[in-house]
Design a protein around this motif. Structure first.
Motif, PDB file in Angstrom:
ATOM      1  N   ILE A 116       0.855  -1.222   0.118  1.00  0.00           N
ATOM      2  CA  ILE A 116       0.042   0.035   0.090  1.00  0.00           C
ATOM      3  C   ILE A 116       0.955   1.287  -0.071  1.00  0.00           C
ATOM      4  CG2 ILE A 116      -0.329  -0.182   2.606  1.00  0.00           C
ATOM      5  CD1 ILE A 116      -3.271   1.070   1.899  1.00  0.00           C
ATOM      6  N   LEU A 117       1.958   1.154   0.591  1.00  0.00           N
ATOM      7  CA  LEU A 117       2.790   2.431   0.786  1.00  0.00           C
ATOM      8  C   LEU A 117       3.456   2.916  -0.611  1.00  0.00           C
ATOM      9  CD1 LEU A 117       4.628   1.894   4.234  1.00  0.00           C
ATOM     10  CD2 LEU A 117       3.011   3.862   3.641  1.00  0.00           C
ATOM     11  N   ASP A 118       3.558   1.927  -1.395  1.00  0.00           N
ATOM     12  CA  ASP A 118       3.857   2.002  -2.821  1.00  0.00           C
ATOM     13  C   ASP A 118       2.972   2.705  -3.806  1.00  0.00           C
ATOM     14  OD1 ASP A 118       6.343   1.014  -2.328  1.00  0.00           O
ATOM     15  OD2 ASP A 118       5.619  -1.024  -2.740  1.00  0.00           O
ATOM     16  N   LYS A 119       1.780   2.835  -3.390  1.00  0.00           N
ATOM     17  CA  LYS A 119       0.504   3.295  -4.287  1.00  0.00           C
ATOM     18  C   LYS A 119       1.019   4.703  -4.560  1.00  0.00           C
ATOM     19  CE  LYS A 119      -3.419   0.547  -3.146  1.00  0.00           C
ATOM     20  NZ  LYS A 119      -4.631   0.574  -4.241  1.00  0.00           N
ATOM     21  N   THR A 120       0.364   5.533  -5.485  1.00  0.00           N
ATOM     22  CA  THR A 120       0.772   6.731  -5.941  1.00  0.00           C
ATOM     23  C   THR A 120      -0.121   7.708  -5.993  1.00  0.00           C
ATOM     24  OG1 THR A 120       0.990   6.098  -8.245  1.00  0.00           O
ATOM     25  CG2 THR A 120       2.971   5.865  -7.085  1.00  0.00           C
ATOM     26  N   GLY A 127       4.979  15.836  -9.380  1.00  0.00           N
ATOM     27  CA  GLY A 127       4.544  14.820 -10.186  1.00  0.00           C
ATOM     28  C   GLY A 127       4.238  13.687  -9.302  1.00  0.00           C
ATOM     29  N   ARG A 128       4.714  12.308 -10.011  1.00  0.00           N
ATOM     30  CA  ARG A 128       4.186  11.073  -9.318  1.00  0.00           C
ATOM     31  C   ARG A 128       4.753  10.741  -8.054  1.00  0.00           C
ATOM     32  NH1 ARG A 128       0.671   7.103 -10.723  1.00  0.00           N
ATOM     33  NH2 ARG A 128       0.538   7.917 -12.975  1.00  0.00           N
ATOM     34  N   VAL A 129       4.322  10.468  -6.726  1.00  0.00           N
ATOM     35  CA  VAL A 129       4.513  10.461  -5.527  1.00  0.00           C
ATOM     36  C   VAL A 129       3.876   9.326  -4.793  1.00  0.00           C
ATOM     37  CG1 VAL A 129       5.339  12.771  -5.118  1.00  0.00           C
ATOM     38  CG2 VAL A 129       3.092  12.064  -4.423  1.00  0.00           C
ATOM     39  N   THR A 130       4.943   8.724  -3.967  1.00  0.00           N
ATOM     40  CA  THR A 130       4.204   7.548  -3.345  1.00  0.00           C
ATOM     41  C   THR A 130       3.406   7.906  -2.014  1.00  0.00           C
ATOM     42  OG1 THR A 130       6.151   6.834  -1.950  1.00  0.00           O
ATOM     43  CG2 THR A 130       5.847   6.001  -4.264  1.00  0.00           C
ATOM     44  N   LEU A 131       2.665   7.023  -1.554  1.00  0.00           N
ATOM     45  CA  LEU A 131       2.037   7.343  -0.007  1.00  0.00           C
ATOM     46  C   LEU A 131       2.989   7.368   0.659  1.00  0.00           C
ATOM     47  CD1 LEU A 131      -0.369   7.480   1.515  1.00  0.00           C
ATOM     48  CD2 LEU A 131      -0.643   4.985   1.654  1.00  0.00           C
ATOM     49  N   ARG A 132       4.235   6.412   0.676  1.00  0.00           N
ATOM     50  CA  ARG A 132       5.216   6.591   1.810  1.00  0.00           C
ATOM     51  C   ARG A 132       5.944   7.720   1.681  1.00  0.00           C
ATOM     52  NH1 ARG A 132       7.648   2.688  -0.358  1.00  0.00           N
ATOM     53  NH2 ARG A 132       7.086   0.843   1.080  1.00  0.00           N
ATOM     54  N   GLN A 133       6.140   8.475   0.520  1.00  0.00           N
ATOM     55  CA  GLN A 133       6.733   9.896   0.402  1.00  0.00           C
ATOM     56  C   GLN A 133       5.844  10.885   1.067  1.00  0.00           C
ATOM     57  OE1 GLN A 133       7.640   9.896  -3.709  1.00  0.00           O
ATOM     58  NE2 GLN A 133       9.661   8.989  -3.551  1.00  0.00           N
ATOM     59  N   LEU A 134       4.789  10.596   0.937  1.00  0.00           N
ATOM     60  CA  LEU A 134       3.727  11.786   1.393  1.00  0.00           C
ATOM     61  C   LEU A 134       3.623  11.737   2.860  1.00  0.00           C
ATOM     62  CD1 LEU A 134       1.245  13.748   0.897  1.00  0.00           C
ATOM     63  CD2 LEU A 134      -0.371  11.504   1.186  1.00  0.00           C
ATOM     64  N   LEU A 135       3.352  10.645   3.382  1.00  0.00           N
ATOM     65  CA  LEU A 135       3.487  10.551   4.962  1.00  0.00           C
ATOM     66  C   LEU A 135       4.868  10.981   5.616  1.00  0.00           C
ATOM     67  CD1 LEU A 135       1.446   6.972   5.184  1.00  0.00           C
ATOM     68  CD2 LEU A 135       0.774   9.572   5.377  1.00  0.00           C
ATOM     69  N   ALA A 136       6.013  10.597   4.820  1.00  0.00           N
ATOM     70  CA  ALA A 136       7.340  11.087   5.405  1.00  0.00           C
ATOM     71  C   ALA A 136       7.407  12.599   5.372  1.00  0.00           C
ATOM     72  CB  ALA A 136       8.419  10.368   4.679  1.00  0.00           C
ATOM     73  N   ALA A 137       6.726  13.113   4.103  1.00  0.00           N
ATOM     74  CA  ALA A 137       6.804  14.415   4.264  1.00  0.00           C
ATOM     75  C   ALA A 137       5.954  15.128   5.314  1.00  0.00           C
ATOM     76  CB  ALA A 137       6.302  15.026   2.895  1.00  0.00           C
ATOM     77  N   TRP A 138       5.073  14.465   5.695  1.00  0.00           N
ATOM     78  CA  TRP A 138       3.979  14.973   6.549  1.00  0.00           C
ATOM     79  C   TRP A 138       4.767  15.294   7.873  1.00  0.00           C
ATOM     80  CZ3 TRP A 138      -0.881  11.955   8.685  1.00  0.00           C
ATOM     81  CH2 TRP A 138      -1.994  12.933   9.380  1.00  0.00           C
ATOM     82  N   VAL A 139       5.723  14.340   8.226  1.00  0.00           N
ATOM     83  CA  VAL A 139       6.584  14.297   9.375  1.00  0.00           C
ATOM     84  C   VAL A 139       7.523  15.399   9.353  1.00  0.00           C
ATOM     85  CG1 VAL A 139       8.330  13.095  10.810  1.00  0.00           C
ATOM     86  CG2 VAL A 139       6.273  11.887  10.003  1.00  0.00           C
ATOM     87  N   VAL A 140       8.206  15.433   8.095  1.00  0.00           N
ATOM     88  CA  VAL A 140       9.226  16.409   7.734  1.00  0.00           C
ATOM     89  C   VAL A 140       8.437  17.807   7.954  1.00  0.00           C
ATOM     90  CG1 VAL A 140      10.927  17.339   6.394  1.00  0.00           C
ATOM     91  CG2 VAL A 140      10.923  14.608   6.954  1.00  0.00           C
ATOM     92  N   HIS A 141       7.330  17.983   7.246  1.00  0.00           N
ATOM     93  CA  HIS A 141       6.796  19.197   7.526  1.00  0.00           C
ATOM     94  C   HIS A 141       6.260  19.914   8.789  1.00  0.00           C
ATOM     95  CE1 HIS A 141       2.921  21.803   6.925  1.00  0.00           C
ATOM     96  NE2 HIS A 141       3.522  22.255   5.878  1.00  0.00           N
ATOM     97  N   ASP A 142       5.971  18.873   9.538  1.00  0.00           N
ATOM     98  CA  ASP A 142       6.013  19.106  11.307  1.00  0.00           C
ATOM     99  C   ASP A 142       7.337  19.883  11.456  1.00  0.00           C
ATOM    100  OD1 ASP A 142       3.477  18.362  11.210  1.00  0.00           O
ATOM    101  OD2 ASP A 142       3.646  16.888  12.684  1.00  0.00           O
ATOM    102  N   LEU A 143       8.257  19.121  11.433  1.00  0.00           N
ATOM    103  CA  LEU A 143       9.535  19.367  11.814  1.00  0.00           C
ATOM    104  C   LEU A 143      10.107  20.652  11.088  1.00  0.00           C
ATOM    105  CD1 LEU A 143      11.110  15.761  11.894  1.00  0.00           C
ATOM    106  CD2 LEU A 143      10.368  17.046  13.841  1.00  0.00           C
TER     107      LEU A 143
END
Lengths: 175, 175
Positions: A116-120, A127-143
């Protein structure tokens, strides 16, 4: 460090407490001052985080996991202006805390087994991004915004610290 | 923003809560990872803050206000290594909280009327500095390490965020 949802959630859970501890009840001068020009004040930053809870991370997760178009709605970098309007810092902090709790409840409801984390999805600029990248970006966005808050606050004492500025990393110094 | 002891103390008071909210109970990978080379991990940073409580801000205030030499004892940038030894993050956070509380009680016991903030001491590298500058630097030093903690943590997801890196200020991106 590999992305692992079990290690990402604890950071996302802590952010409202971190920001509340940092800002709640502070004298107004700290929360209504920016870094000059049209840069953001702490109150703008908290309103931006609220707007992100409403329109960014979970809505985009839902686009990736949904049946419709994979195209993300562009994020409005001015969206915080409406969120902030007529609200005190304390109200904004409460709102952020509640929205984050609701969003993490939705996140925890997702079955992250399999691929599921590979879904885009399609980001309007990236452009095309994965769910994994989106959720990691959420964490880094907080930081990023904790980082920004500490810098905006430190900026207010740039003169007051006198020669110590050269030792203060947050003011561009060497430590 | 002019330095005002009544506006500085609320920031100093909040730092232990901010850092505890950010770090306490986090998976080890977040708190034992650094930015590469001999850079500091979150646990080093908390130990450094403890060492500062013991040897930097209040001891230097006492030198400025005392009857003896005005010369500050040089600060040991390796002092955190001994402070950290054999302790968990949770123990270090408790220790920092207690020391900060004790130091703020001492600070609040000082009569800041008159010209007292203009009194000076001699910093080994910076030369003559005022008590006002020292206390402003204490505030900015807290913010520097909150800034650093958010950056050290974000660094662990530098790869994981994929193309989002370019939007993440804490990773050198443009937002």
């Amino acid at each position: 460090m590999q992305f692992d949802i079990e290690k990402a959630i604890p950071v996302l859970e802590r952010t409202p407490q971190v920001i509340e501890a940092l800002l709640n009840g502070l004298p107004d001068e700290w929360i209504y001052s920016n870094e000059g020009g049209d840069t953001w004040t702490p109150i703008d930053i908290v309103a931006h985080l609220i707007f992100g809870e409403k329109t960014d991370w979970i809505p985009r997760t839902q686009i990736i996991l949904g049946e419709g178009s994979r195209q993300f709605v562009p994020f409005d970098m001015e969206g915080h202006i409406k969120e902030r309007k007529g609200k005190t810092m304390s109200q904004l902090l409460d709102e952020f805390t509640i929205l984050r709790k609701e969003n993490l409840a939705l996140l925890k409801g997702i079955d992250f087994s399999g691929e599921i984390l590979d879904k885009t999805g399609i980001h309007p600029q990236l452009g095309r991004v994965t769910l994994r990248q989106l959720l990691a970006a959420w964490v880094v966005h907080d930081l990023t915004h904790i980082h920004q808050l500490s810098r905006v606050m430190a900026k207010q004492y740039e003169e007051a610290v006198g020669p110590w500025k050269q030792f203060m990393g947050v003011l561009g110094g060497k430590r």
